[in-house]
Design an enzyme around this catalytic site. Structure first.
Site, PDB file in Angstrom:
ATOM      1  N   SER A   1      -1.914   2.245  -9.010  1.00 45.75           N
ATOM      2  CA  SER A   1      -3.459   2.293  -8.425  1.00 45.75           C
ATOM      3  C   SER A   1      -3.913   2.715  -9.613  1.00 45.75           C
ATOM      4  O   SER A   1      -3.496   3.298 -10.874  1.00 45.75           O
ATOM      5  CB  SER A   1      -3.512   3.215  -7.311  1.00 45.75           C
ATOM      6  OG  SER A   1      -3.132   4.537  -7.779  1.00 45.75           O
TER       7      SER A   1
ATOM      8  N   ASP B   1      -2.837  -2.063  -8.403  1.00 43.43           N
ATOM      9  CA  ASP B   1      -3.460  -1.995  -6.878  1.00 43.43           C
ATOM     10  C   ASP B   1      -4.963  -2.212  -6.918  1.00 43.43           C
ATOM     11  O   ASP B   1      -5.656  -2.223  -8.004  1.00 43.43           O
ATOM     12  CB  ASP B   1      -2.855  -0.771  -6.357  1.00 43.43           C
ATOM     13  CG  ASP B   1      -2.839  -0.718  -4.867  1.00 43.43           C
ATOM     14  OD1 ASP B   1      -3.039  -1.976  -4.368  1.00 43.43           O
ATOM     15  OD2 ASP B   1      -2.554   0.127  -4.222  1.00 43.43           O
ATOM     16  N   HIS B   2      -5.441  -2.072  -5.747  1.00 38.65           N
ATOM     17  CA  HIS B   2      -6.996  -2.225  -5.578  1.00 38.65           C
ATOM     18  C   HIS B   2      -7.742  -1.985  -6.829  1.00 38.65           C
ATOM     19  O   HIS B   2      -7.614  -0.938  -7.345  1.00 38.65           O
ATOM     20  CB  HIS B   2      -7.329  -1.369  -4.527  1.00 38.65           C
ATOM     21  CG  HIS B   2      -6.672  -1.479  -3.214  1.00 38.65           C
ATOM     22  ND1 HIS B   2      -7.284  -2.122  -2.221  1.00 38.65           N
ATOM     23  CD2 HIS B   2      -5.693  -1.070  -2.707  1.00 38.65           C
ATOM     24  CE1 HIS B   2      -6.738  -2.234  -1.064  1.00 38.65           C
ATOM     25  NE2 HIS B   2      -5.704  -1.220  -1.604  1.00 38.65           N
TER      26      HIS B   2
ATOM     27  N   GLU C   1      -8.701  -9.225  -1.969  1.00 39.18           N
ATOM     28  CA  GLU C   1      -9.065  -8.637  -0.555  1.00 39.18           C
ATOM     29  C   GLU C   1     -10.356  -9.336  -0.127  1.00 39.18           C
ATOM     30  O   GLU C   1     -11.374  -9.270  -0.581  1.00 39.18           O
ATOM     31  CB  GLU C   1      -8.883  -7.163  -0.530  1.00 39.18           C
ATOM     32  CG  GLU C   1      -9.192  -6.482   0.785  1.00 39.18           C
ATOM     33  CD  GLU C   1      -8.684  -4.792   0.817  1.00 39.18           C
ATOM     34  OE1 GLU C   1      -7.954  -4.595   0.288  1.00 39.18           O
ATOM     35  OE2 GLU C   1      -9.637  -4.225   1.522  1.00 39.18           O
TER      36      GLU C   1
ATOM     37  N   GLU D   1      -9.311   4.488  -0.285  1.00 39.41           N
ATOM     38  CA  GLU D   1      -8.434   4.086  -1.542  1.00 39.41           C
ATOM     39  C   GLU D   1      -9.180   4.147  -2.686  1.00 39.41           C
ATOM     40  O   GLU D   1     -10.484   4.108  -2.938  1.00 39.41           O
ATOM     41  CB  GLU D   1      -8.130   2.455  -1.582  1.00 39.41           C
ATOM     42  CG  GLU D   1      -9.520   1.731  -1.751  1.00 39.41           C
ATOM     43  CD  GLU D   1      -9.291   0.177  -1.304  1.00 39.41           C
ATOM     44  OE1 GLU D   1      -8.761  -0.086  -0.126  1.00 39.41           O
ATOM     45  OE2 GLU D   1      -9.878  -0.629  -1.794  1.00 39.41           O
TER      46      GLU D   1
ATOM     47  N   HIS E   1      -5.237   2.844   5.122  1.00 46.92           N
ATOM     48  CA  HIS E   1      -4.419   3.436   4.114  1.00 46.92           C
ATOM     49  C   HIS E   1      -4.193   4.812   4.660  1.00 46.92           C
ATOM     50  O   HIS E   1      -5.015   5.578   5.189  1.00 46.92           O
ATOM     51  CB  HIS E   1      -5.224   3.455   2.758  1.00 46.92           C
ATOM     52  CG  HIS E   1      -5.160   2.267   1.949  1.00 46.92           C
ATOM     53  ND1 HIS E   1      -6.475   2.111   1.646  1.00 46.92           N
ATOM     54  CD2 HIS E   1      -4.270   1.593   1.756  1.00 46.92           C
ATOM     55  CE1 HIS E   1      -5.923   0.820   0.687  1.00 46.92           C
ATOM     56  NE2 HIS E   1      -4.891   0.569   1.068  1.00 46.92           N
TER      57      HIS E   1
ATOM     58  N   HIS F   1      -1.608  -4.699   3.646  1.00 47.28           N
ATOM     59  CA  HIS F   1      -1.880  -3.241   2.929  1.00 47.28           C
ATOM     60  C   HIS F   1      -1.627  -2.143   4.112  1.00 47.28           C
ATOM     61  O   HIS F   1      -1.649  -2.239   5.271  1.00 47.28           O
ATOM     62  CB  HIS F   1      -3.329  -3.273   2.699  1.00 47.28           C
ATOM     63  CG  HIS F   1      -3.500  -3.951   1.165  1.00 47.28           C
ATOM     64  ND1 HIS F   1      -3.525  -3.076   0.124  1.00 47.28           N
ATOM     65  CD2 HIS F   1      -3.118  -4.978   0.790  1.00 47.28           C
ATOM     66  CE1 HIS F   1      -3.592  -3.828  -1.019  1.00 47.28           C
ATOM     67  NE2 HIS F   1      -3.471  -5.118  -0.582  1.00 47.28           N
TER      68      HIS F   1
ATOM     69  N   GLY G   1       0.953  -0.107   4.851  1.00 50.21           N
ATOM     70  CA  GLY G   1       2.346  -0.390   5.388  1.00 50.21           C
ATOM     71  C   GLY G   1       2.434   1.141   5.969  1.00 50.21           C
ATOM     72  O   GLY G   1       3.536   0.977   6.953  1.00 50.21           O
TER      73      GLY G   1
ATOM     74  N   ASN H   1       2.580  -3.367   1.169  1.00 51.29           N
ATOM     75  CA  ASN H   1       2.156  -2.057   0.238  1.00 51.29           C
ATOM     76  C   ASN H   1       2.569  -1.075   1.026  1.00 51.29           C
ATOM     77  O   ASN H   1       2.326  -0.695   2.321  1.00 51.29           O
ATOM     78  CB  ASN H   1       0.725  -2.095   0.135  1.00 51.29           C
ATOM     79  CG  ASN H   1       0.469  -3.145  -1.068  1.00 51.29           C
ATOM     80  OD1 ASN H   1       0.956  -4.110  -1.342  1.00 51.29           O
ATOM     81  ND2 ASN H   1      -0.923  -2.865  -1.460  1.00 51.29           N
ATOM     82  N   LEU H   2       3.271  -0.146   0.312  1.00 48.01           N
ATOM     83  CA  LEU H   2       3.632   1.236   0.959  1.00 48.01           C
ATOM     84  C   LEU H   2       3.492   2.279  -0.126  1.00 48.01           C
ATOM     85  O   LEU H   2       4.051   2.263  -1.309  1.00 48.01           O
ATOM     86  CB  LEU H   2       5.337   1.360   0.919  1.00 48.01           C
ATOM     87  CG  LEU H   2       5.967   0.523   2.378  1.00 48.01           C
ATOM     88  CD1 LEU H   2       7.579   0.628   2.086  1.00 48.01           C
ATOM     89  CD2 LEU H   2       5.464   1.384   3.702  1.00 48.01           C
TER      90      LEU H   2
HETATM   91  O1  13P Z   1      -1.887  -0.294   0.832  1.00 51.53           O
HETATM   92  C1  13P Z   1      -1.441   0.691   0.219  1.00 51.53           C
HETATM   93  C2  13P Z   1      -1.686   0.427  -1.276  1.00 51.53           C
HETATM   94  O2  13P Z   1      -2.659  -0.569  -1.598  1.00 51.53           O
HETATM   95  C3  13P Z   1      -0.509   1.659   0.706  1.00 51.53           C
HETATM   96  O3  13P Z   1      -1.045   1.886   2.045  1.00 51.53           O
HETATM   97  P1  13P Z   1      -0.223   3.180   2.754  1.00 51.53           P
HETATM   98  O4  13P Z   1      -0.456   4.431   1.806  1.00 51.53           O
HETATM   99  O5  13P Z   1      -0.955   3.394   3.989  1.00 51.53           O
HETATM  100  O6  13P Z   1       1.120   3.073   2.553  1.00 51.53           O
HETATM  101  O1  G3H Z   2      -5.118   2.161  -2.322  1.00 56.12           O
HETATM  102  C1  G3H Z   2      -4.222   2.797  -1.760  1.00 56.12           C
HETATM  103  C2  G3H Z   2      -2.929   3.351  -2.553  1.00 56.12           C
HETATM  104  O2  G3H Z   2      -2.513   4.289  -1.483  1.00 56.12           O
HETATM  105  C3  G3H Z   2      -3.349   4.030  -3.763  1.00 56.12           C
HETATM  106  O3  G3H Z   2      -3.777   5.315  -3.444  1.00 56.12           O
HETATM  107  P1  G3H Z   2      -4.478   6.298  -4.801  1.00 56.12           P
HETATM  108  O4  G3H Z   2      -5.636   5.821  -4.839  1.00 56.12           O
HETATM  109  O5  G3H Z   2      -4.455   7.332  -3.994  1.00 56.12           O
HETATM  110  O6  G3H Z   2      -3.626   6.268  -5.677  1.00 56.12           O
HETATM  111 ZN    ZN Z   3      -9.956  -2.717  -0.223  1.00 54.31          ZN
HETATM  112 ZN    ZN Z   4      -4.046  -1.042  -0.070  1.00 53.73          ZN
END
Ligand code: 13P
Ligand code: G3H
Ligand code: ZN
Ligand code: ZN
Length: 361
Positions: free
Chosen positions: A64, A111-112, A176, A184, A228, A267, A269, A289-290
């Site tokens: 991320s 990620d995002h 997305e 997030e 999330h 997302h 997960g 995603n986990l």
């Molecule tokens: O979607 C996620 C990261 O983009 C992970 O989500 P979780 O933290 O709920 O597993």
């Molecule tokens: O976007 C969701 C992921 O769990 C990433 O989390 P984070 O922004 O805390 O690294």
């Molecule tokens: Zn988003």
């Molecule tokens: Zn996510």
């Protein structure tokens, strides 16, 4: 035994280009999903690779924006996303160099990325382009762009622009549409209107229409109530069955021979039920995603170690076995950090099983 490596040109380590699509096609066909793990350090990368190797499964490793900055170091100023860019590149180079040692295919992903974080995205793409010049492939297998807080029109138009740039390197792009609830990257989506947490089939088709002429290498994170983080049971209402409407709608619009023309991403997960994953997978989810559950699992091993070995780690010398006994072998990070790796890997093993991914390599 059939193996996903039968369809891949690179059998182990970081895969790119058509191999990424072939991996997802294979997952769709064989009805499994690949866990995408948020990593923050070489240690969490190792825990992830070890679980993938031991379960004979491909895996997706992702950073991320905050995780990438952490890779660079919390003490580094992140003005203009400099730490997130440097950390993402460091993470990518580390994963690229160590992944072949584990003998499974690895998708290297980010990620995002929300609108305000686009300088991070630009920095990673610049690194991809530089790597492409030298090696004929991008540094990352894929990225996620997440403009889901913008209007659908802006989201799709801007995503298409970035996709054209990625497609020049035959790079995969995840986008997305609809919003993932919870938090997030410091964006707090816990109070958004509930209807925005459920994407409509028409919106998915608009994405498909805009992106598919550019390249087939894209996936969609459609919202079906995803959040999330992990909350009290009953707080999250997931409807992965809605994903079948998206597949059916797009199939009808384009006259596809496939029942599942879309590659879908699940997302949030953590905390979801096996049945929710299975419904998602039967509707074309290829990536789950986990993060939160694995963060907690990583802590568990370290927490238990510290609690159980308390009397061996309060001083460098002296423990219940004698006041002159050295404690070096108890406070060595290779001992206590390793306990976190073990519990994280074990938790990931459960996910490989639930996602039907075991023995696919
Ligand atoms: O979607 C996620 C990261 O983009 C992970 O989500 P979780 O933290 O709920 O597993
Ligand atoms: O976007 C969701 C992921 O769990 C990433 O989390 P984070 O922004 O805390 O690294
Ligand atoms: Zn988003
Ligand atoms: Zn996510």
């Amino acid at each position: 035994m059939p193996s996903v490596t039968d369809v891949l040109s690179r059998k182990s380590g970081v895969i790119v280009g058509d191999d990424v699509r072939k991996l997802f096609d294979y997952a769709k066909e064989h009805k499994f999903a690949i866990p995408a793990v948020n990593v923050t350090s070489s240690s969490t990368v190792i825990a992830t690779l070890e679980a993938a190797r031991d379960n004979k499964s491909p895996v997706i490793i992702q950073a991320s924006q905050g995780g990438a900055a952490y890779f660079a170091g919390k003490g580094v100023d992140n003005k203009n996303q400099e730490a997130s860019i440097a950390g993402a590149i460091a993470c990518a180079l580390f994963v690229r160099s160590i992944a072949p040692t584990y003998g499974v295919p690895v998708v290297l992903h980010s990620d995002h990325c929300a609108k305000k974080l686009l300088p991070w995205f630009d920095g990673m793409l610049a690194a991809d382009e530089a790597y492409y010049k030298e090696h004929g492939e991008p540094l990352f297998s894929s990225h996620m762009i997440d403009l889901s807080e913008e209007s659908h029109e802006d989201n799709i138009a801007e995503t298409a622009k970035y996709f054209k740039r990625a497609a020049k390197m035959n790079q995969w792009l995840e986008m997305e549409i609809g919003i993932t609830g919870g938090e997030e990257d410091g964006v707090d989506n816990s109070h958004v209107d509930a209807s925005r947490l459920y994407t409509q089939p028409e919106d998915i088709y608009r994405v498909y229409e805009a992106l598919s002429p550019i390249s087939p290498n894209f996936s969609i994170a459609a919202a079906f109530g995803n959040v999330h983080g992990v909350y009290k049971p009953g707080n999250v209402k997931l409807q992965p069955e809605l994903l079948s409407d998206h597949q059916a709608f797009v199939k009808k619009q384009i006259g596809s021979s496939s029942d599942k023309p879309l590659y879908l991403v699940f997302h949030g997960g953590s905390g979801s039920a096996a049945s929710e994953f299975q419904t998602g997978i039967s509707n074309g989810v290829v990536k789950v995603n986990l993060d939160t559950d694995l963060q907690y699992a990583y802590l568990e091993g370290i927490r238990d170690y510290v609690l159980n070995k308390k009397d061996y780690i309060m001083t460098q010398v002296g423990n219940p076995e004698g006041e002159d006994k050295p404690n070096k072998k108890y406070f060595d990070p290779r001992v206590w950090v390793r306990e976190g790796e073990k519990t994280m890997s074990a938790r990931l093993t459960q996910s490989f099983k639930i996602f039907n991914a075991v023995n696919t390599v």
